[in-house]
Scaffold this motif. Structure first.
Motif, PDB file in Angstrom:
ATOM      1  N   GLU A 225      43.402   9.623 -10.328  1.00  0.00           N
ATOM      2  CA  GLU A 225      42.766  10.849  -9.833  1.00  0.00           C
ATOM      3  C   GLU A 225      43.608  12.072 -10.186  1.00  0.00           C
ATOM      4  OE1 GLU A 225      39.887  11.660  -8.364  1.00  0.00           O
ATOM      5  OE2 GLU A 225      39.148   9.597  -8.384  1.00  0.00           O
TER       6      GLU A 225
ATOM      7  N   HIS B  73      37.302   3.874 -14.326  1.00  0.00           N
ATOM      8  CA  HIS B  73      37.414   5.077 -13.491  1.00  0.00           C
ATOM      9  C   HIS B  73      37.373   6.331 -14.381  1.00  0.00           C
ATOM     10  CE1 HIS B  73      39.877   7.048 -10.000  1.00  0.00           C
ATOM     11  NE2 HIS B  73      38.941   7.851 -10.429  1.00  0.00           N
TER      12      HIS B  73
ATOM     13  N   GLY C  78      33.989   6.693 -16.194  1.00  0.00           N
ATOM     14  CA  GLY C  78      32.993   7.080 -15.198  1.00  0.00           C
ATOM     15  C   GLY C  78      33.087   8.560 -14.881  1.00  0.00           C
ATOM     16  N   HIS C  79      34.312   9.040 -14.779  1.00  0.00           N
ATOM     17  CA  HIS C  79      34.543  10.461 -14.529  1.00  0.00           C
ATOM     18  C   HIS C  79      34.026  11.296 -15.692  1.00  0.00           C
ATOM     19  CE1 HIS C  79      36.674  13.947 -12.881  1.00  0.00           C
ATOM     20  NE2 HIS C  79      37.031  14.215 -14.125  1.00  0.00           N
TER      21      HIS C  79
ATOM     22  N   ALA D 180      31.659  10.486 -17.815  1.00  0.00           N
ATOM     23  CA  ALA D 180      30.189  10.412 -17.845  1.00  0.00           C
ATOM     24  C   ALA D 180      29.566  11.379 -16.845  1.00  0.00           C
ATOM     25  CB  ALA D 180      29.739   8.982 -17.559  1.00  0.00           C
ATOM     26  N   LYS D 181      30.259  11.631 -15.738  1.00  0.00           N
ATOM     27  CA  LYS D 181      29.732  12.526 -14.694  1.00  0.00           C
ATOM     28  C   LYS D 181      30.115  13.993 -14.930  1.00  0.00           C
ATOM     29  CE  LYS D 181      30.102   8.928 -11.223  1.00  0.00           C
ATOM     30  NZ  LYS D 181      30.896   8.496 -10.066  1.00  0.00           N
ATOM     31  N   ALA D 182      30.972  14.230 -15.920  1.00  0.00           N
ATOM     32  CA  ALA D 182      31.468  15.593 -16.160  1.00  0.00           C
ATOM     33  C   ALA D 182      30.332  16.500 -16.599  1.00  0.00           C
ATOM     34  CB  ALA D 182      32.560  15.574 -17.214  1.00  0.00           C
ATOM     35  N   GLU D 183      30.465  17.757 -16.231  1.00  0.00           N
ATOM     36  CA  GLU D 183      29.441  18.722 -16.629  1.00  0.00           C
ATOM     37  C   GLU D 183      29.454  18.922 -18.144  1.00  0.00           C
ATOM     38  OE1 GLU D 183      31.575  22.865 -15.652  1.00  0.00           O
ATOM     39  OE2 GLU D 183      31.301  21.541 -13.928  1.00  0.00           O
ATOM     40  N   GLU D 184      28.348  19.421 -18.630  1.00  0.00           N
ATOM     41  CA  GLU D 184      28.217  19.605 -20.071  1.00  0.00           C
ATOM     42  C   GLU D 184      29.300  20.540 -20.597  1.00  0.00           C
ATOM     43  OE1 GLU D 184      24.623  20.953 -22.951  1.00  0.00           O
ATOM     44  OE2 GLU D 184      24.124  19.892 -21.102  1.00  0.00           O
TER      45      GLU D 184
END
Length: 151
Positions: free
Chosen positions: A95, A138, A141-142, A144-148
């Motif tokens: 993290e 982890h 996954g982070h 993939a969720k990141a903003e464009e």
């Protein structure tokens, strides 16, 4: 986490930032191998997960001699699960890395003490995956969720 830090008093914020820089020592006790059990060996190490300590008994001790006690930042006993080791010992470091801080995880110890299992695990069995594959999952996954616009 930095956004939550800015709303805290300066003293709390400093304590959290200092903790990020701390070196933490985590110990995991492996169970006896089948070969060791068959040979009649007995474990002389007991873990006290709640007090983060190991109790090491001298097999040649006089009656009533207490075990030696060693305290660490975290202790995982013989029945610990890979996911628990990851979540407590490695997840905070990953993290912090995702927030831009440096982080290092390394396994140190004598040959045969379980370093490879803890770090790599069994990649084909989800509950036996070690720190490395869990860290990759982890991180990706982070991502993939990141903003464009973030990579």
């Amino acid at each position: 986490m930095l956004s939550s830090l800015t709303s805290q008093p300066d003293k709390d914020r400093e304590a959290v930032l200092r903790e990020r820089e701390n070196v933490r020592v985590v110990v995991r006790v492996r169970p006896l191998s089948e070969k060791e059990s068959q040979a009649g060996f007995q474990s002389i190490v007991q873990s006290d997960d709640l007090n983060c300590s190991l109790l090491v008994t001298n097999p040649a001790a006089q009656d009533g001699e207490p075990p030696k006690v060693f305290t660490f930042d975290s202790v995982f006993g013989q029945n610990s699960k890979q996911v628990d080791v990851y979540n407590l010992a490695a997840r905070p470091i990953v993290e912090n890395v995702l927030e831009g801080y440096n982080g290092t995880i390394f396994a140190y110890g004598q040959t045969g003490t379980g370093k490879t299992f803890t770090m790599e695990g069994v990649r084909t069995v989800p509950e036996l995956k070690g720190i490395i594959p869990n860290s990759f999952a982890h991180i990706f996954g982070h991502i993939a969720k990141a903003e464009e616009g973030k990579k």
